[in-house]
Motif scaffolding. Sequence first.
Motif, PDB file in Angstrom:
ATOM      1  N   ILE A  93       0.848  -1.194   0.000  1.00  0.00           N
ATOM      2  CA  ILE A  93       0.000   0.000   0.000  1.00  0.00           C
ATOM      3  C   ILE A  93       0.878   1.237   0.000  1.00  0.00           C
ATOM      4  CG2 ILE A  93      -1.929   1.173   1.145  1.00  0.00           C
ATOM      5  CD1 ILE A  93      -2.360  -1.343   2.796  1.00  0.00           C
ATOM      6  N   CYS A  94       0.505   2.213  -0.807  1.00  0.00           N
ATOM      7  CA  CYS A  94       1.258   3.465  -0.810  1.00  0.00           C
ATOM      8  C   CYS A  94       0.409   4.554  -0.161  1.00  0.00           C
ATOM      9  CB  CYS A  94       1.645   3.875  -2.225  1.00  0.00           C
ATOM     10  SG  CYS A  94       0.257   4.371  -3.255  1.00  0.00           S
ATOM     11  N   SER A  95       1.083   5.560   0.312  1.00  0.00           N
ATOM     12  CA  SER A  95       0.373   6.737   0.786  1.00  0.00           C
ATOM     13  C   SER A  95       1.120   7.961   0.297  1.00  0.00           C
ATOM     14  CB  SER A  95       0.242   6.762   2.307  1.00  0.00           C
ATOM     15  OG  SER A  95       1.474   7.095   2.910  1.00  0.00           O
ATOM     16  N   ALA A  96       0.399   9.045   0.178  1.00  0.00           N
ATOM     17  CA  ALA A  96       1.003  10.276  -0.310  1.00  0.00           C
ATOM     18  C   ALA A  96       0.886  11.337   0.757  1.00  0.00           C
ATOM     19  CB  ALA A  96       0.324  10.729  -1.592  1.00  0.00           C
ATOM     20  N   SER A  97       1.942  12.108   0.864  1.00  0.00           N
ATOM     21  CA  SER A  97       2.000  13.144   1.884  1.00  0.00           C
ATOM     22  C   SER A  97       1.477  14.454   1.330  1.00  0.00           C
ATOM     23  CB  SER A  97       3.448  13.317   2.338  1.00  0.00           C
ATOM     24  OG  SER A  97       3.580  14.412   3.200  1.00  0.00           O
ATOM     25  N   GLU A 104      -4.943  14.483   7.712  1.00  0.00           N
ATOM     26  CA  GLU A 104      -5.251  13.260   6.976  1.00  0.00           C
ATOM     27  C   GLU A 104      -4.160  12.890   5.993  1.00  0.00           C
ATOM     28  OE1 GLU A 104      -9.019  13.410   5.070  1.00  0.00           O
ATOM     29  OE2 GLU A 104      -8.853  11.399   4.209  1.00  0.00           O
ATOM     30  N   LEU A 105      -3.847  11.614   5.957  1.00  0.00           N
ATOM     31  CA  LEU A 105      -2.949  11.051   4.957  1.00  0.00           C
ATOM     32  C   LEU A 105      -3.775  10.153   4.048  1.00  0.00           C
ATOM     33  CD1 LEU A 105       0.043  10.305   7.257  1.00  0.00           C
ATOM     34  CD2 LEU A 105       0.094  11.839   5.293  1.00  0.00           C
ATOM     35  N   PHE A 106      -3.410  10.104   2.796  1.00  0.00           N
ATOM     36  CA  PHE A 106      -4.226   9.425   1.803  1.00  0.00           C
ATOM     37  C   PHE A 106      -3.519   8.166   1.320  1.00  0.00           C
ATOM     38  CE2 PHE A 106      -7.166  12.841   1.742  1.00  0.00           C
ATOM     39  CZ  PHE A 106      -6.410  13.962   2.010  1.00  0.00           C
TER      40      PHE A 106
END
Lengths: 116, 111
Positions: A93-97, A104-106
Amino acid sequence: GAVVSQHPSWVICKSGTSVKIECRSLDFQATTMFWYRQFPKQSLMLMATSNEGSKATYEQGVEKDKFLINHASLTLSTLTVTSAHPEDSSFYICSASWLADTGELFFGEGSRLTVL
Amino acid sequence: GQQVMQIPQYQHVQEGEDFTTYCNSSTTLSNIQWYKQRPGGHPVFLIQLVKSGEVKKQKRLTFQFGEAKKNSSLHITATQTTDVGTYFCALTTDSWGKLQFGAGTQVVVTP
């Protein structure tokens, strides 16, 4: 709200082959993205920080030559699992800052890798 | 580095009942976040707590941050089948966006 998209959602590959997973920020620019791995019934573990235009930063115990990360643009980071083995089977899973007011982080939808 | 313990790891709840999941740290936290992950899905942000003693509510969910900023809780009242999933607390570590997740509480709801 901001959206992060991952592709593919799931992939099955043979042992010894390489698999590339893409993480895109769809409506914002992300100078930093993060890659996590989650084994069944376990928590998410941070693998690496992907920095646009520079080398990724890997967490302790994560092999940088096995998990190649490229962040060539402000909206795309890729994770390539090289010479995959069955033990690499996991949910990536990736998340973007993006500094939202709420903190909130997405996260992307995740990519389920099965290595046969 | 900072670590957080989350309990219980598993919670079986009858529909309509309440339950609480807890996160505890041995060190003072700058903030704590809560996420929900449905089976087969990805983590979805619920809330961030920053202030000592902070209490925030989202419908049937109540989030608390301890006075010493070393623990946090998520309380769900009148559990519904839509509450099924795993709830994680998470800490921001040395840089924005880098999260350390708790072990998670897997919630199963019986109708």
